[in-house]
Design a protein around this motif. Structure first.
Motif, PDB file in Angstrom:
ATOM      1  N   LEU A  10      91.872  18.648  36.719  1.00 23.82           N
ATOM      2  CA  LEU A  10      93.007  17.927  36.120  1.00 23.82           C
ATOM      3  C   LEU A  10      93.551  18.656  34.894  1.00 23.82           C
ATOM      4  O   LEU A  10      94.765  18.702  34.674  1.00 23.82           O
ATOM      5  N   ARG A  11      92.637  19.247  34.120  1.00 26.81           N
ATOM      6  CA  ARG A  11      93.067  19.995  32.940  1.00 26.81           C
ATOM      7  C   ARG A  11      93.906  21.207  33.354  1.00 26.81           C
ATOM      8  O   ARG A  11      94.959  21.484  32.753  1.00 26.81           O
ATOM      9  N   SER A  12      93.482  21.949  34.362  1.00 29.88           N
ATOM     10  CA  SER A  12      94.247  23.114  34.801  1.00 29.88           C
ATOM     11  C   SER A  12      95.594  22.690  35.385  1.00 29.88           C
ATOM     12  O   SER A  12      96.601  23.376  35.183  1.00 29.88           O
ATOM     13  N   ILE A  13      95.633  21.564  36.094  1.00 36.21           N
ATOM     14  CA  ILE A  13      96.910  21.055  36.623  1.00 36.21           C
ATOM     15  C   ILE A  13      97.835  20.665  35.476  1.00 36.21           C
ATOM     16  O   ILE A  13      99.033  20.952  35.499  1.00 36.21           O
ATOM     17  N   TRP A  14      97.290  20.030  34.451  1.00 40.73           N
ATOM     18  CA  TRP A  14      98.095  19.627  33.292  1.00 40.73           C
ATOM     19  C   TRP A  14      98.668  20.853  32.582  1.00 40.73           C
ATOM     20  O   TRP A  14      99.851  20.885  32.221  1.00 40.73           O
ATOM     21  N   ILE A  15      97.853  21.881  32.407  1.00 36.29           N
ATOM     22  CA  ILE A  15      98.321  23.107  31.749  1.00 36.29           C
ATOM     23  C   ILE A  15      99.420  23.762  32.580  1.00 36.29           C
ATOM     24  O   ILE A  15     100.454  24.180  32.055  1.00 36.29           O
ATOM     25  N   MET A  16      99.220  23.840  33.900  1.00 43.94           N
ATOM     26  CA  MET A  16     100.219  24.461  34.769  1.00 43.94           C
ATOM     27  C   MET A  16     101.523  23.659  34.769  1.00 43.94           C
ATOM     28  O   MET A  16     102.612  24.233  34.722  1.00 43.94           O
ATOM     29  N   SER A  18     102.708  21.746  32.371  1.00 45.72           N
ATOM     30  CA  SER A  18     103.414  21.915  31.095  1.00 45.72           C
ATOM     31  C   SER A  18     104.082  23.286  31.043  1.00 45.72           C
ATOM     32  O   SER A  18     105.187  23.427  30.522  1.00 45.72           O
ATOM     33  N   TRP A  19     103.436  24.312  31.593  1.00 49.81           N
ATOM     34  CA  TRP A  19     104.043  25.643  31.653  1.00 49.81           C
ATOM     35  C   TRP A  19     105.302  25.625  32.524  1.00 49.81           C
ATOM     36  O   TRP A  19     106.322  26.204  32.167  1.00 49.81           O
ATOM     37  N   LEU A  20     105.220  24.921  33.666  1.00 53.23           N
ATOM     38  CA  LEU A  20     106.384  24.826  34.550  1.00 53.23           C
ATOM     39  C   LEU A  20     107.527  24.069  33.879  1.00 53.23           C
ATOM     40  O   LEU A  20     108.692  24.433  34.036  1.00 53.23           O
ATOM     41  N   ARG A  21     107.203  23.015  33.131  1.00 48.72           N
ATOM     42  CA  ARG A  21     108.252  22.285  32.400  1.00 48.72           C
ATOM     43  C   ARG A  21     108.930  23.197  31.400  1.00 48.72           C
ATOM     44  O   ARG A  21     110.148  23.183  31.234  1.00 48.72           O
ATOM     45  N   HIS A  22     108.141  23.995  30.691  1.00 42.77           N
ATOM     46  CA  HIS A  22     108.698  24.924  29.708  1.00 42.77           C
ATOM     47  C   HIS A  22     109.612  25.936  30.391  1.00 42.77           C
ATOM     48  O   HIS A  22     110.714  26.236  29.894  1.00 42.77           O
ATOM     49  N   GLU A  23     109.193  26.499  31.498  1.00 41.87           N
ATOM     50  CA  GLU A  23     110.010  27.473  32.218  1.00 41.87           C
ATOM     51  C   GLU A  23     111.306  26.845  32.739  1.00 41.87           C
ATOM     52  O   GLU A  23     112.363  27.463  32.697  1.00 41.87           O
ATOM     53  N   ALA A  24     111.220  25.614  33.224  1.00 40.14           N
ATOM     54  CA  ALA A  24     112.419  24.929  33.716  1.00 40.14           C
ATOM     55  C   ALA A  24     113.401  24.688  32.581  1.00 40.14           C
ATOM     56  O   ALA A  24     114.616  24.848  32.750  1.00 40.14           O
ATOM     57  N   LEU A  25     112.898  24.324  31.424  1.00 42.93           N
ATOM     58  CA  LEU A  25     113.760  24.104  30.263  1.00 42.93           C
ATOM     59  C   LEU A  25     114.437  25.399  29.830  1.00 42.93           C
ATOM     60  O   LEU A  25     115.633  25.423  29.530  1.00 42.93           O
ATOM     61  N   ALA A  26     113.682  26.497  29.821  1.00 45.31           N
ATOM     62  CA  ALA A  26     114.263  27.787  29.444  1.00 45.31           C
ATOM     63  C   ALA A  26     115.333  28.214  30.450  1.00 45.31           C
ATOM     64  O   ALA A  26     116.394  28.718  30.063  1.00 45.31           O
ATOM     65  N   ALA A  27     115.085  28.008  31.733  1.00 41.73           N
ATOM     66  CA  ALA A  27     116.074  28.372  32.756  1.00 41.73           C
ATOM     67  C   ALA A  27     117.332  27.524  32.622  1.00 41.73           C
ATOM     68  O   ALA A  27     118.448  28.029  32.763  1.00 41.73           O
ATOM     69  N   ALA A  28     117.177  26.247  32.352  1.00 43.52           N
ATOM     70  CA  ALA A  28     118.338  25.372  32.183  1.00 43.52           C
ATOM     71  C   ALA A  28     119.158  25.792  30.972  1.00 43.52           C
ATOM     72  O   ALA A  28     120.394  25.786  31.006  1.00 43.52           O
ATOM     73  N   ALA A  29     118.493  26.179  29.900  1.00 43.96           N
ATOM     74  CA  ALA A  29     119.208  26.633  28.704  1.00 43.96           C
ATOM     75  C   ALA A  29     120.001  27.901  28.999  1.00 43.96           C
ATOM     76  O   ALA A  29     121.132  28.058  28.525  1.00 43.96           O
ATOM     77  N   MET A  30     119.428  28.819  29.784  1.00 48.66           N
ATOM     78  CA  MET A  30     120.151  30.045  30.131  1.00 48.66           C
ATOM     79  C   MET A  30     121.367  29.734  30.998  1.00 48.66           C
ATOM     80  O   MET A  30     122.426  30.344  30.834  1.00 48.66           O
ATOM     81  N   VAL A  31     121.242  28.767  31.904  1.00 47.09           N
ATOM     82  CA  VAL A  31     122.376  28.395  32.757  1.00 47.09           C
ATOM     83  C   VAL A  31     123.499  27.808  31.911  1.00 47.09           C
ATOM     84  O   VAL A  31     124.675  28.148  32.086  1.00 47.09           O
ATOM     85  N   VAL A  32     123.146  26.937  30.979  1.00 42.03           N
ATOM     86  CA  VAL A  32     124.154  26.319  30.113  1.00 42.03           C
ATOM     87  C   VAL A  32     124.834  27.384  29.258  1.00 42.03           C
ATOM     88  O   VAL A  32     126.058  27.393  29.121  1.00 42.03           O
TER      89      VAL A  32
END
Length: 80
Positions: A10-16, A18-32
């Protein structure tokens, strides 16, 4: 007390996730940002199209205001 394999998984899933959320946010910012740059460029090009024939370049490479009259380009300093 040794952590269970379920907790470790569960800890490794949580870390992964959160990393995916961060990457999605960065990609959305680049699109905007790219969309904003495209809008600015489009507005600039429309502004230039509206001013066609009003700005020209002289033999020295300086921008000059010109008037387009039929087939001749006459500098604005030359009034009739």
């Amino acid at each position: 007390m040794k952590p269970s394999t379920l907790i470790l998984r569960l800890r490794s899933i949580w870390i992964m996730s959160s990393w995916l959320r961060h990457e999605a946010l960065a990609a959305a910012a680049m699109v905007v940002r790219r969309r904003e740059q495209n809008l600015k460029r489009l507005e600039y090009e429309q502004k230039l199209e509206a001013e066609v024939g009003q700005v020209g370049v002289d033999s020295e490479g300086k921008l000059r205001i010109v008037r387009v009259m039929d087939d001749y380009i006459i500098p604005a300093e030359c009034g009739f």
